[in-house]
Design a protein around this motif. Structure first.
Motif, mmCIF file in Angstrom:
data_model
loop_
_atom_site.group_PDB
_atom_site.id
_atom_site.type_symbol
_atom_site.label_atom_id
_atom_site.label_comp_id
_atom_site.label_asym_id
_atom_site.label_seq_id
_atom_site.Cartn_x
_atom_site.Cartn_y
_atom_site.Cartn_z
ATOM 1 N N LEU A 66 0.789 -1.232 0.000
ATOM 2 C CA LEU A 66 0.000 0.000 0.000
ATOM 3 C C LEU A 66 0.822 1.285 0.000
ATOM 4 O O LEU A 66 0.629 2.145 -0.859
ATOM 5 N N GLU A 67 1.718 1.447 0.955
ATOM 6 C CA GLU A 67 2.457 2.708 1.062
ATOM 7 C C GLU A 67 3.281 2.980 -0.195
ATOM 8 O O GLU A 67 3.350 4.120 -0.664
ATOM 9 N N TRP A 68 3.893 1.959 -0.752
ATOM 10 C CA TRP A 68 4.725 2.140 -1.947
ATOM 11 C C TRP A 68 3.883 2.520 -3.164
ATOM 12 O O TRP A 68 4.316 3.288 -3.997
ATOM 13 N N SER A 74 7.057 7.820 -4.530
ATOM 14 C CA SER A 74 7.627 6.480 -4.682
ATOM 15 C C SER A 74 7.804 6.101 -6.150
ATOM 16 O O SER A 74 6.931 6.372 -6.980
ATOM 17 N N ASP A 75 8.892 5.431 -6.454
ATOM 18 C CA ASP A 75 9.102 4.906 -7.802
ATOM 19 C C ASP A 75 8.105 3.798 -8.130
ATOM 20 O O ASP A 75 7.907 3.475 -9.302
ATOM 21 N N ALA A 76 7.477 3.211 -7.116
ATOM 22 C CA ALA A 76 6.521 2.120 -7.315
ATOM 23 C C ALA A 76 5.069 2.593 -7.276
ATOM 24 O O ALA A 76 4.155 1.787 -7.232
ATOM 25 N N ARG A 77 4.842 3.905 -7.309
ATOM 26 C CA ARG A 77 3.480 4.445 -7.202
ATOM 27 C C ARG A 77 2.629 4.048 -8.409
ATOM 28 O O ARG A 77 3.137 3.792 -9.492
ATOM 29 N N ILE A 78 1.314 4.054 -8.187
ATOM 30 C CA ILE A 78 0.361 3.820 -9.260
ATOM 31 C C ILE A 78 0.024 5.166 -9.910
ATOM 32 O O ILE A 78 0.245 6.227 -9.303
ATOM 33 N N PRO A 79 -0.504 5.163 -11.130
ATOM 34 C CA PRO A 79 -0.793 6.432 -11.819
ATOM 35 C C PRO A 79 -1.750 7.352 -11.060
ATOM 36 O O PRO A 79 -1.656 8.578 -11.177
ATOM 37 N N GLU A 80 -2.654 6.795 -10.272
ATOM 38 C CA GLU A 80 -3.615 7.609 -9.521
ATOM 39 C C GLU A 80 -2.964 8.368 -8.360
ATOM 40 O O GLU A 80 -3.551 9.312 -7.837
#
Length: 131
Positions: A66-68, A74-80
């Motif tokens: 979740l946090e990532w 974060s480099d692992a974030r989702i587009p939203e």
């Protein structure tokens, strides 16, 4: 956080502290928030979604990622995860782990993170859409 010689907090203490800083919507208000642009996030593991059902349109991000996925830095974030002002409404099965998760997101600066009081089970009991 405890100091040497002090009694560490219990999980009940942590949950109480997390919920004290969250504006936890009931399922009907969570549905209204989603209609106004809040993003619903189902944090339950796959086996639980298989047993209980799913939330149509909700993002599925299991708790351990979740946090990532939601931190906009974060480099692992989702587009939203565009900025710290996104409203995230978290679900778990009954609203316990999602409260702790929402507090963790607030610690990251995601000031509009919260969770649904009663979780997925309360949502389903309220007659809101499930699959």
């Amino acid at each position: 956080m405890s100091t040497p010689g002090s009694t560490p907090p219990s999980i009940t203490d942590l949950l109480t502290a997390a919920r004290a800083r969250l504006d936890r919507p009931d399922p009907a208000r969570a549905a209204e928030l989603a209609e106004r642009g809040a993003i619903l996030v189902d944090t339950r593991p796959g086996w639980q979604r298989d047993e209980e059902g799913s939330l149509p349109g909700a993002l599925i991000i299991e708790r351990n990622h979740l946090e990532w996925r939601l931190d906009p830095t974060s480099d692992a974030r989702i587009p939203e995860a565009t900025d710290h002002d996104v409203t995230w409404v978290l679900f778990c099965s009954e609203g316990y782990s999602s409260s702790l998760a929402a507090a963790s997101l607030q610690d990251l600066g995601l000031r509009n993170a919260t969770d649904v009081d009663g979780g997925f089970r309360a949502w389903k009991a309220a007659g809101l859409p499930t699959a």
